[in-house]
Scaffold this motif. Sequence first.
Motif, PDB file in Angstrom:
ATOM      1  N   THR A 123      17.621 -16.613 -49.280  1.00  0.00           N
ATOM      2  CA  THR A 123      17.972 -17.933 -49.807  1.00  0.00           C
ATOM      3  C   THR A 123      17.557 -18.112 -51.265  1.00  0.00           C
ATOM      4  OG1 THR A 123      15.895 -18.831 -48.928  1.00  0.00           O
ATOM      5  CG2 THR A 123      17.872 -19.063 -47.551  1.00  0.00           C
ATOM      6  N   THR A 161      16.349 -31.958 -45.221  1.00  0.00           N
ATOM      7  CA  THR A 161      16.037 -30.669 -45.833  1.00  0.00           C
ATOM      8  C   THR A 161      15.490 -30.811 -47.251  1.00  0.00           C
ATOM      9  OG1 THR A 161      17.652 -29.447 -44.525  1.00  0.00           O
ATOM     10  CG2 THR A 161      17.104 -28.534 -46.682  1.00  0.00           C
ATOM     11  N   ASN A 179      13.998 -26.366 -44.542  1.00  0.00           N
ATOM     12  CA  ASN A 179      15.057 -27.257 -44.104  1.00  0.00           C
ATOM     13  C   ASN A 179      14.541 -28.103 -42.942  1.00  0.00           C
ATOM     14  OD1 ASN A 179      15.289 -25.662 -41.767  1.00  0.00           O
ATOM     15  ND2 ASN A 179      17.528 -25.662 -41.837  1.00  0.00           N
ATOM     16  N   GLU A 227      16.526 -17.178 -44.440  1.00  0.00           N
ATOM     17  CA  GLU A 227      16.920 -17.993 -43.300  1.00  0.00           C
ATOM     18  C   GLU A 227      16.186 -17.600 -42.021  1.00  0.00           C
ATOM     19  OE1 GLU A 227      21.048 -18.692 -42.579  1.00  0.00           O
ATOM     20  OE2 GLU A 227      21.519 -18.935 -44.709  1.00  0.00           O
ATOM     21  N   THR A 285      14.166 -22.573 -47.754  1.00  0.00           N
ATOM     22  CA  THR A 285      15.350 -22.766 -48.594  1.00  0.00           C
ATOM     23  C   THR A 285      15.167 -22.332 -50.036  1.00  0.00           C
ATOM     24  OG1 THR A 285      14.622 -25.024 -49.075  1.00  0.00           O
ATOM     25  CG2 THR A 285      16.134 -24.722 -47.196  1.00  0.00           C
TER      26      THR A 285
END
Length: 358
Positions: free
Chosen positions: A169, A257, A227, A185, A211
């Motif tokens: 990410t 998030t 998130n 993730e 994130t």
Amino acid sequence: MGKLQSKFRKRSELYRASQGEKADNAFDSQVVQYEPAHQGSVNTVTNLSPDLCVSGGSDQAVVVYDWKQGRMCQSFQGHNREVTKVVCYPGSTWIFSASRDKTVLMWDLNQGDEPIQEFCGHELVVNGVAISPEGRKLCTGSRDNWMCLWDIESAKCEQRHNISRNLVTHVCWVPGSSSIVQTSEDKTIRVWDSRVWQVTNTFPAKQYIQTHCDVSPNGNYLVSSSNGFGGQGCEATLWDLRQPGCKVVEYRGHNQTTACCVFLPMPPGGAAQVATSSHDSSVKVWDQNTAVCLGTLSLDGAGPLIALAPTDSSSLLCASFNNGLHQIQVSQGSNQAQGSGAGSGGAGGLDIKVVARF
């Protein structure tokens, strides 16, 4: 993967439908409105110089903007999908842009409007891009699970490493170091040694997808964001890189998030601070060490606030889904800020307000 993306698209339509008309309020009369940098959502923003920022968005453009004068300097067109990240090499005119078209392009503000280098090899969207401290290597990370190291001059991929479920990410190069930090993730933060292209440390997995991340200028601390929804997850976390996996504090207060987290330049005579932006349309500034929220700015109608770029200790730029880019001013204030575009709060009594939009 497909489900995750389709859910976000549906939510995006809801943001536009339910909040897109609310931006026209009394506070707008106090905000300077410049020529928009992008048509559509803005996904990323960073600094090129004290006066210039670089941003990328759903319009596939990479834009250089003089935010102090309120004018567009250059719009680079080269990607054929939306731009996900932009980074600049400090003290230069180099710009690198990552995209959903699976490529990273290199631009030079002084060398026309065509890319001067192209880095191809990923199989899915590139979400992470970072430049080595000496400016010779480029690190990229993608949802295809690959982390790649490139020679900038030749655009040759020198190292590749695939880790199952490592849907990257964000990527940060630790200042003055051979280390690289990336979020994923799979809820994990990994530290890489760029000399051997191996993971040297893996932090304890968080409960939610990580994130974004940022490294403090002295290279000692890392902040990452999670998130979440309805206040579950949605936190940012401060880690001590000198003791890998050592969690220092958590910053909790967003209810959707947390998309971005950054260290702010140290204010004169003040304490170290961290800023976060969220899909709940708010920006928060925190005391780095105590995790006290010093102030909150709510931008009704702006949709998810996806990226932040500090310009100095009293100003930062914020990229939004609905309303372009915002110049935000942070000051020790009277706690009397009013309206949807201004905010205050916390023990530090910061006033946070939007002064310009573009």
